[in-house]
Each structure stands twice: as C-alpha cells, then as structure tokens.
Enzyme design. Sequence first.
Site, short mmCIF file in Angstrom:
data_model
loop_
_atom_site.label_atom_id
_atom_site.label_comp_id
_atom_site.label_asym_id
_atom_site.label_seq_id
_atom_site.Cartn_x
_atom_site.Cartn_y
_atom_site.Cartn_z
N PRO A 274 -8.51 -17.75 11.83
CA PRO A 274 -7.32 -17.96 10.99
C PRO A 274 -7.61 -17.70 9.51
O PRO A 274 -8.69 -18.04 9.03
CB PRO A 274 -7.00 -19.44 11.21
CG PRO A 274 -8.31 -20.07 11.51
CD PRO A 274 -9.14 -19.03 12.23
N ARG A 312 3.19 -9.39 -2.36
CA ARG A 312 3.89 -9.61 -1.09
C ARG A 312 5.41 -9.44 -1.19
O ARG A 312 6.01 -8.79 -0.33
CB ARG A 312 3.54 -10.97 -0.47
CG ARG A 312 2.07 -11.09 -0.04
CD ARG A 312 1.78 -12.40 0.69
NE ARG A 312 2.43 -12.44 1.99
CZ ARG A 312 3.54 -13.08 2.26
NH1 ARG A 312 4.14 -13.80 1.33
NH2 ARG A 312 4.07 -13.03 3.45
N CYS A 342 6.56 -1.85 -15.07
CA CYS A 342 7.60 -0.83 -15.14
C CYS A 342 7.89 -0.22 -13.79
O CYS A 342 7.56 0.93 -13.52
CB CYS A 342 7.20 0.22 -16.15
SG CYS A 342 6.97 -0.50 -17.78
#
Length: 424
Positions: A274, A312, A342
């Site tokens: 994990p 993300r 930008c």
Amino acid sequence: MSSFQYRGNRLYAEDVQIQEIADSVGTPCYIYSQTDIEQRWREFDTGFGSHPHLVCYAVKANSNLAILNLLARLGSGFDIVSIGELERVLAAGGDARKVVFSGVGKTESEIKRALEVDIYCFNVESETELYRIEKISSDMGKKAPISLRVNPDVSANTHPYIATGLEENKFGVPIDSASALFQYAAESPSLEIKGVDCHIGSQLVEMSPYLDALDRILALVDQLYTQDIELSHIDMGGGVGICYQSESTIPPQTFSAALTQKIKDSKLKILIEPGRAVVGNAGILLTRVEYLKKTPKKNFAIVDAAMNDLIRPSLYQAWQAVNPELVRTDEPIEYDVVGPVCETGDFLALNRHLSIRENDLLAIGGAGAYGFVMSSNYNSRPRAAEILVLENQYQIVRERENIQSLFANERTASFEIRSKKDSL
Ligand SMILES: *Cc1c(COP(=O)(O)O)cnc(C)c1O
C-alpha cells in the site's frame, strides 16, 4: 480520525496550529501527520493477526526520508520502482532484505545494485526481464530472488472502475504463461523463486477484485505445487483507495484480514504494497490566497501553490478538499482555486464555495500521496517545503528549494553566435 481538525475556528495539524507553521516556514508547504501515518500502517499490519506477513510501503507515493525512516522504525518493508527509491530507503535506515523491486523497465545497473545490497526479491514483469536478471546474477556469482508479477485478469466488466488497470499489458505476465516461466526459473542455478505478485490497480474501493485475483493466484500456486515448485509468499500489491470526497473505502484492517481469511490454512506468507492508503490522508498542502479576482463569469482564488506543486487535479481531474485555515462567517462565494502557472489547466479545485479573503491560508486535503513526489520546477518555481508534525511539535523534513538550486546544474554553452547568413 484525521489529525487535521478545527479547534474553534482555526485548523490544526495534531496539536500544532497550522498558522504557526505558515508564519515560520512560509507557503506553499506540505504538512504530514506522523500519528496518522503510524496509525494507518499499523492498521494494515494488525489485520493479518499472527499470519506471516510483510507490509511493503510503496515508496513512490511519498518518498521523503523522514517518512521512510518512520516506516522503517515501524518495521515496514518497501516496494520500490527505481534505484533512486532503493537508495532513499537505505539512506532512511530501511532494511534491504525487506525490499521488493517492482517496475517494467529495470536497467542493468539497477539490477546489479539491488543484487549487491541483497534485496528480498525482484517482482519480475516479463520473460525478458527474467533472462536479464538471471544473466546478471550469474555474472555476479549470485542467486537472484524473484517473484513473478502476474496479470490475474480480473473481469473488467464486473469492476469497470479498474478496467484500465486490467487491460494494461505493460505490467506483469499473463497468468496462463506464468507456470512455464516459473518452471524455467526453478531450473536455473542463478534464480531463486520466492513468490508470485500482482497489482491490479489504484484507488480501489471494493474488496471483491482483490479476492477474485487471490483466488486465481491460489489456483496458480496449486498448479505450481504439482510441478514441485513451492512458493514462500503471495504479494497482493497496493491500490487500496482513500476517501478524497465522500468515497466509502476499505478499512486497512478489513483489507488485511480479508486476504488472510483466504489463505490462513496455508504456510504462504502474504505481502501487500500500500502507498496512497498509508500516507494520502496524512498530508495537506498549505497555500496562501494571493488574490481574489472577480470576473463577470467566474471568481478566482489565486493561490501561491500551483500544478507544479500538486498535479493531481490538473492531471486526473482529481477532487481534493479545500479547507480554509480560518473559519469565517462571511457569505460563501463560488471560486476556482488556481495557481500562478501560465496554463489554463493550472487549478487545484473548481467551483468551491468558500468564505475567504486575500491572505487567508487554505489546506488542500488528501495531499500526502502523489503530491510532493510528482512536483516539478515548471515556471521555475522552487519546490515546496515539507513538514512533519507529531503532537505539539513540528520539524522541517525538506527545506524549500532556493532559487540558486533551480539552475545549479545548468551551464551556458561556449558555441559562437554565427553570422546571420550562416544561421539561415
Ligand atoms: C503504484 C503501485 C503501488 C501502490 O499503489 P497505491 O495505489 O499507492 O497503493 C503498489 N505496487 C505497485 C506495483 C505499484 O505500481
């Protein structure tokens, strides 16, 4: 329960007021809770009871030395995907003999180094990789410990949310061709079979695909037994999901216990890998509101963190919570929370109702995994500082990058500028 909670109208990390960290360290910065990481790791660990097992934390989720060191002290193993990750684990005091090495593209020098330090095993992802490892270990006069990563081909129809993970053929070998490869490995003087592994996807919120995969792997184990090949472990990979918004997820202890239930009568040791579920909700990204910009169509909260710090939301349209450090009673207004980079795709959150003013601090939730590790220097932005909190104390575990370090490895070239005519 999370260690990031409000007391009165201020947000705390464990017993530390977050504003205090912002004042002394500045923003943007990542803040991790040691208590949360310990708890989550222990939940996975205790779910196995007395059955032989090893929790191998997936280093790629968050590879800060302080976090690896904390996990090493808890007794954790590590799942690595590069030599850089191996060296981090060793530098953090991790035990090489608890390291499994995953990844489809292991280079010759990476394999050599891993053999040198005697890792627990290679999670082999292809036939040609097996031959490469065999050749290198033979040259070194060693026996390379290996596991084969199989693709258990859990029905993508039953579990459409992991369809991409399963149709991938970049990872692992088809489970049907595994027994022939195991046979080959069993006969090689330079290979030592340790086990079999799989990793069926990421951010999974149901147990059933894992149990289906385990059934298929157990059938393979039985098949191998008839070939006189005995494994010492099964590695079920990582991918346990976390709650970013309102997802109901598999509690770590339930996860480990459910796997154990299926193999409790065998001597097979069980490994898991994990990453996100250990650190994801143990971290926030703290950022300051620079400007509130109102346009006829939209309101923007322009903050000092950006897609280079946390990619993300831009990359996967991932939803992450935005919690103001100071709870205000002002009427909430809908904002897009955006960074200064930008790119129109530079946002941390869209359409959020927030009661905020310029200079306020915002905590982006679920930022402990795949946050800092995926950050970059795009737009020549120094990467953020990282802070670890325990109870009423905090320590900087990665300094904010400085401007010099941005181009410290660069140099100008000595080529002459050509005359205008020559360069045409
Ligand atoms: C990414 C990865 C993990 C960890 O995945 P999480 O979703 O963070 O738990 C474990 N094993 C392998 C082989 C991986 O590629």
